[in-house]
Design an enzyme around this catalytic site. Structure first.
Site, PDB file in Angstrom:
ATOM      1  N   LYS A 193      -7.115  -4.851  -2.821  1.00  0.00           N
ATOM      2  CA  LYS A 193      -7.965  -5.282  -1.830  1.00  0.00           C
ATOM      3  C   LYS A 193      -8.849  -4.347  -1.384  1.00  0.00           C
ATOM      4  O   LYS A 193      -8.815  -2.974  -1.618  1.00  0.00           O
ATOM      5  CB  LYS A 193      -7.113  -5.688  -0.652  1.00  0.00           C
ATOM      6  CG  LYS A 193      -5.980  -4.887  -0.185  1.00  0.00           C
ATOM      7  CD  LYS A 193      -4.884  -5.425   0.783  1.00  0.00           C
ATOM      8  CE  LYS A 193      -4.049  -4.446   1.247  1.00  0.00           C
ATOM      9  NZ  LYS A 193      -4.572  -3.134   2.262  1.00  0.00           N
ATOM     10  N   CYS A 213      -1.965  -2.503   7.915  1.00  0.00           N
ATOM     11  CA  CYS A 213      -1.905  -3.300   6.540  1.00  0.00           C
ATOM     12  C   CYS A 213      -0.599  -4.282   6.604  1.00  0.00           C
ATOM     13  O   CYS A 213      -0.699  -5.207   6.120  1.00  0.00           O
ATOM     14  CB  CYS A 213      -2.086  -2.583   5.061  1.00  0.00           C
ATOM     15  SG  CYS A 213      -3.991  -1.900   5.178  1.00  0.00           S
ATOM     16  N   ASP A 217       0.730  -1.099  -0.091  1.00  0.00           N
ATOM     17  CA  ASP A 217      -0.047   0.023  -0.086  1.00  0.00           C
ATOM     18  C   ASP A 217       0.986   1.171  -0.012  1.00  0.00           C
ATOM     19  O   ASP A 217       0.630   2.262   0.872  1.00  0.00           O
ATOM     20  CB  ASP A 217      -0.990  -0.053   1.200  1.00  0.00           C
ATOM     21  CG  ASP A 217      -1.952  -1.229   1.186  1.00  0.00           C
ATOM     22  OD1 ASP A 217      -1.624  -1.891   0.304  1.00  0.00           O
ATOM     23  OD2 ASP A 217      -2.775  -1.129   2.076  1.00  0.00           O
TER      24      ASP A 217
END
Length: 194
Positions: free
Chosen positions: A101, A140, A15
């Protein structure tokens, strides 16, 4: 210490998106400082011919994690927006596998392994040892490292290539402890090969 990357290794970038960097809607303090560190690891991975994976939040406008729907976060990484794009200085290889995601508006996914098929893809590519960096360390990245270890990979967290949100002071340190307890190796050097 990374002596040499080779067969059986893989690199996962979690990310590294504009919304998680300074100026973004959910900016991680100093989030952009992971980019030059990760670029050195990407160069090492390309040189060694190992696969590079990049996860991204790819949310619909009405995602359940957003505050408007009772979630903990401001809207972020909305599909096809500048905020959802990877940081412009991240030198992603053209053949990097992109793992999206958080696309289901009714379900959150912090881990890059959560119902994305990533573990299977890595096993198909012969990955056994995984090097992980990205954002955010206490959300994450933590979830991805813990799940990667649970999937049976030898996971190495590239600590200088992560930054925490630290919504509650100490969250980053607690996340590192969680990852270590899950079996991850904590790599504290910013330089590949050191």
């Amino acid at each position: 210490m990374v002596e040499q990357l080779g067969n059986g290794d893989g690199l996962l970038l979690v990310d590294v998106q504009n919304d998680f960097c300074p100026g973004g809607s959910l900016a991680v303090p100093e989030g952009d400082e992971v980019v030059p560190v990760l670029n050195r690891w990407i160069a090492l991975a390309r040189e060694a011919g190992i696969p590079v994976y990049a996860s991204r939040d790819w949310h619909p406008e009405t995602h359940i994690s957003f505050r408007e729907r009772g979630g903990p976060w401001p809207p972020h990484c909305i599909q096809e927006t500048r905020g959802a794009a990877f940081h412009p200085d991240l030198q992603l290889p053209e053949d990097a596998a992109i793992i999206s995601k958080g696309m289901d508006p009714e379900r959150d996914q912090y881990s890059a392994f959560d119902d994305t098929g990533l573990a299977e893809r890595m096993r198909d590519a012969g990955v056994e040892r995984l090097w992980v960096g990205g954002l955010a360390q206490d959300v994450c990245v933590r979830a991805s490292v813990v799940d990667g270890a649970r999937e049976g990979f030898e996971v190495h967290l590239l600590l200088p290539a992560t930054r925490p949100v630290d919504a509650t002071p100490g969250d980053g340190d607690r996340a590192v402890e969680d990852m270590q307890e899950a079996g991850a190796v904590i790599e504290r050097s910013a330089e590949p090969g050191k």
